[in-house]
Design a protein around this motif. Structure first.
Motif, PDB file in Angstrom:
ATOM      1  N   ILE A  67      42.183  56.410 -14.139  1.00  0.00           N
ATOM      2  CA  ILE A  67      42.566  55.253 -13.338  1.00  0.00           C
ATOM      3  C   ILE A  67      41.495  55.064 -12.266  1.00  0.00           C
ATOM      4  N   ALA A  68      40.663  54.037 -12.428  1.00  0.00           N
ATOM      5  CA  ALA A  68      39.545  53.824 -11.502  1.00  0.00           C
ATOM      6  C   ALA A  68      39.486  52.406 -10.958  1.00  0.00           C
ATOM      7  N   TRP A  69      40.235  51.476 -11.570  1.00  0.00           N
ATOM      8  CA  TRP A  69      40.217  50.078 -11.148  1.00  0.00           C
ATOM      9  C   TRP A  69      41.619  49.502 -11.243  1.00  0.00           C
ATOM     10  N   GLN A  70      41.806  48.397 -10.607  1.00  0.00           N
ATOM     11  CA  GLN A  70      43.053  47.661 -10.740  1.00  0.00           C
ATOM     12  C   GLN A  70      42.763  46.164 -10.685  1.00  0.00           C
ATOM     13  N   LEU A  71      43.637  45.395 -11.298  1.00  0.00           N
ATOM     14  CA  LEU A  71      43.579  43.943 -11.212  1.00  0.00           C
ATOM     15  C   LEU A  71      44.696  43.488 -10.289  1.00  0.00           C
ATOM     16  N   VAL A  72      44.350  42.705  -9.308  1.00  0.00           N
ATOM     17  CA  VAL A  72      45.345  42.177  -8.370  1.00  0.00           C
ATOM     18  C   VAL A  72      45.213  40.663  -8.329  1.00  0.00           C
ATOM     19  N   GLN A  73      46.291  40.014  -7.965  1.00  0.00           N
ATOM     20  CA  GLN A  73      46.254  38.565  -7.862  1.00  0.00           C
ATOM     21  C   GLN A  73      46.447  38.136  -6.425  1.00  0.00           C
ATOM     22  N   LEU A  74      45.558  37.282  -5.968  1.00  0.00           N
ATOM     23  CA  LEU A  74      45.615  36.751  -4.616  1.00  0.00           C
ATOM     24  C   LEU A  74      45.487  35.234  -4.694  1.00  0.00           C
ATOM     25  N   ALA A  75      46.514  34.548  -4.199  1.00  0.00           N
ATOM     26  CA  ALA A  75      46.529  33.081  -4.242  1.00  0.00           C
ATOM     27  C   ALA A  75      46.307  32.563  -5.657  1.00  0.00           C
ATOM     28  N   GLY A  76      46.901  33.257  -6.622  1.00  0.00           N
ATOM     29  CA  GLY A  76      46.805  32.815  -8.004  1.00  0.00           C
ATOM     30  C   GLY A  76      45.539  33.231  -8.719  1.00  0.00           C
ATOM     31  N   GLN A  77      44.608  33.860  -8.009  1.00  0.00           N
ATOM     32  CA  GLN A  77      43.346  34.285  -8.604  1.00  0.00           C
ATOM     33  C   GLN A  77      43.371  35.787  -8.891  1.00  0.00           C
ATOM     34  N   ILE A  78      42.696  36.194  -9.970  1.00  0.00           N
ATOM     35  CA  ILE A  78      42.644  37.601 -10.346  1.00  0.00           C
ATOM     36  C   ILE A  78      41.396  38.234  -9.754  1.00  0.00           C
ATOM     37  N   HIS A  79      41.576  39.383  -9.133  1.00  0.00           N
ATOM     38  CA  HIS A  79      40.455  40.098  -8.531  1.00  0.00           C
ATOM     39  C   HIS A  79      40.468  41.550  -8.998  1.00  0.00           C
ATOM     40  N   ARG A 135      53.977  57.209 -18.332  1.00  0.00           N
ATOM     41  CA  ARG A 135      53.026  57.838 -17.414  1.00  0.00           C
ATOM     42  C   ARG A 135      53.003  57.198 -16.024  1.00  0.00           C
ATOM     43  N   GLY A 136      53.604  56.039 -15.872  1.00  0.00           N
ATOM     44  CA  GLY A 136      53.818  55.466 -14.566  1.00  0.00           C
ATOM     45  C   GLY A 136      52.658  54.862 -13.811  1.00  0.00           C
ATOM     46  N   PRO A 137      51.595  54.370 -14.465  1.00  0.00           N
ATOM     47  CA  PRO A 137      50.582  53.668 -13.662  1.00  0.00           C
ATOM     48  C   PRO A 137      51.162  52.388 -13.091  1.00  0.00           C
ATOM     49  N   ARG A 138      50.611  51.942 -11.980  1.00  0.00           N
ATOM     50  CA  ARG A 138      51.030  50.675 -11.401  1.00  0.00           C
ATOM     51  C   ARG A 138      50.589  49.519 -12.303  1.00  0.00           C
ATOM     52  N   ARG A 139      51.223  48.383 -12.136  1.00  0.00           N
ATOM     53  CA  ARG A 139      50.904  47.226 -12.972  1.00  0.00           C
ATOM     54  C   ARG A 139      49.421  46.903 -12.943  1.00  0.00           C
ATOM     55  N   GLY A 140      48.849  46.792 -11.753  1.00  0.00           N
ATOM     56  CA  GLY A 140      47.436  46.455 -11.626  1.00  0.00           C
ATOM     57  C   GLY A 140      46.526  47.511 -12.223  1.00  0.00           C
ATOM     58  N   GLU A 141      46.940  48.784 -12.136  1.00  0.00           N
ATOM     59  CA  GLU A 141      46.150  49.874 -12.704  1.00  0.00           C
ATOM     60  C   GLU A 141      46.133  49.805 -14.222  1.00  0.00           C
ATOM     61  N   ALA A 142      47.276  49.494 -14.815  1.00  0.00           N
ATOM     62  CA  ALA A 142      47.342  49.364 -16.268  1.00  0.00           C
ATOM     63  C   ALA A 142      46.503  48.170 -16.738  1.00  0.00           C
ATOM     64  N   ARG A 155      40.567  38.936 -19.141  1.00  0.00           N
ATOM     65  CA  ARG A 155      41.457  39.784 -18.369  1.00  0.00           C
ATOM     66  C   ARG A 155      42.894  39.267 -18.415  1.00  0.00           C
ATOM     67  N   LEU A 156      43.824  40.196 -18.331  1.00  0.00           N
ATOM     68  CA  LEU A 156      45.225  39.821 -18.237  1.00  0.00           C
ATOM     69  C   LEU A 156      45.540  39.333 -16.837  1.00  0.00           C
ATOM     70  N   HIS A 157      46.463  38.408 -16.748  1.00  0.00           N
ATOM     71  CA  HIS A 157      46.993  38.005 -15.452  1.00  0.00           C
ATOM     72  C   HIS A 157      48.184  38.924 -15.169  1.00  0.00           C
ATOM     73  N   PRO A 158      48.156  39.712 -14.090  1.00  0.00           N
ATOM     74  CA  PRO A 158      49.252  40.641 -13.810  1.00  0.00           C
ATOM     75  C   PRO A 158      50.633  39.994 -13.825  1.00  0.00           C
ATOM     76  N   GLN A 159      50.747  38.761 -13.337  1.00  0.00           N
ATOM     77  CA  GLN A 159      52.052  38.112 -13.318  1.00  0.00           C
ATOM     78  C   GLN A 159      52.548  37.837 -14.727  1.00  0.00           C
ATOM     79  N   HIS A 160      51.626  37.554 -15.652  1.00  0.00           N
ATOM     80  CA  HIS A 160      52.014  37.351 -17.046  1.00  0.00           C
ATOM     81  C   HIS A 160      52.642  38.622 -17.615  1.00  0.00           C
ATOM     82  N   VAL A 161      52.080  39.765 -17.249  1.00  0.00           N
ATOM     83  CA  VAL A 161      52.621  41.049 -17.714  1.00  0.00           C
ATOM     84  C   VAL A 161      54.049  41.223 -17.204  1.00  0.00           C
TER      85      VAL A 161
END
Length: 250
Positions: free
Chosen positions: A51-63, A27-34, A118-124
């Motif tokens: 799809i209403a939220w995403q997880l993003v990483q900034l300076a090693g922190q998840i937001h 289905r192709g959601p972006r990493r942060g969206e998934a 929460r998952l860390h996007p980089q781990h995914v």
């Protein structure tokens, strides 16, 4: 599904995040969206995910944040098998929750760490690279699964407007420009089958042999004359080829 996607999903089938990788592959959601998908936004009975939220990483922190554009706020359809896999994923998550007990973190996310956090996007992404290596794929990025989902969907004959909305692109023109290489494939299939269109006696055999990209365009012989309802495709011309994704109105 192409061979590379199948090989990857076969390998990923033994991974705790298999449902996430399958969702991105098909289905192709972006990493942060998934990563940011919550159970309250998933309706397994209806076969939809919001799809209403995403997880993003900034300076090693998840937001947590809203998706990147208004178009990214969308509802995607889930096929029956993916819905079943998500049900099994939810069941296993409940087992983990009971095993962890009071230490479980009630985040509400579909895809979590073993303690519910929460998952860390980089781990995914890191796990994806390892799975891709084990499945024998050449070096690719997790984001390439999203591109693969778009190409598979377009090649199956889904309207480009639907693909745009599924991917969360701002316009169908952007989708067409990004995946223009898919259209000639459909055109080639059309050219190979066009020689049969003028012979009504081959109707049943043609229907059986048409690629998936053409099945959505088929009308019964009682409703349309063979060949007149199928769009004309110009090989190598995305603008003309895009018309093949319009469903025939009878």
């Amino acid at each position: 599904m192409d061979t590379k996607a199948r090989l990857f999903l076969e390998e990923a089938g033994r991974h705790p995040l298999f449902a996430l990788y399958r969702l991105i592959t098909l289905r192709g959601p972006r990493r942060g969206e998934a990563c940011g998908l919550r159970w309250k936004e998933v309706d397994l009975d209806a076969g939809t995910a919001r799809i209403a939220w995403q997880l993003v990483q900034l300076a090693g922190q998840i937001h947590e944040s809203k998706p990147k554009t208004d178009a990214s706020m969308r509802t995607i359809a889930l096929d029956a098998e993916t819905a079943a896999i998500l049900r099994e994923h939810k069941r296993r998550q409940q087992e983990e929750r009971l095993a962890v007990g009071e230490a479980w973190k009630e985040t509400g996310f579909v895809f979590t760490q073993s303690d519910g956090d929460r998952l860390h996007p980089q781990h995914v992404s890191d796990q994806f690279l390892w799975l891709a290596y084990l499945s024998g794929l050449p070096p690719i990025r997790l984001h390439d699964l999203r591109h693969g989902a778009a190409s598979l969907t377009l090649a199956a004959g889904v309207e480009i407007k639907v693909v745009q909305e599924t991917l969360g692109h701002t316009s169908s023109a952007f989708t067409a420009d990004t995946y223009t290489s898919v259209f000639p494939q459909v055109a080639i299939s059309a050219a190979a089958n066009r020689q049969h269109l003028s012979n009504p006696s081959r109707c049943c055999r043609l229907r059986a042999s048409l690629p998936a990209a053409w099945l959505v365009l088929w009308t019964t012989s009682a409703q349309a004359t063979l060949g007149t309802r199928l769009p004309t495709i110009a090989a190598g011309s995305p603008d003309v080829a895009a018309t093949c994704y319009r469903r025939v109105q009878v």
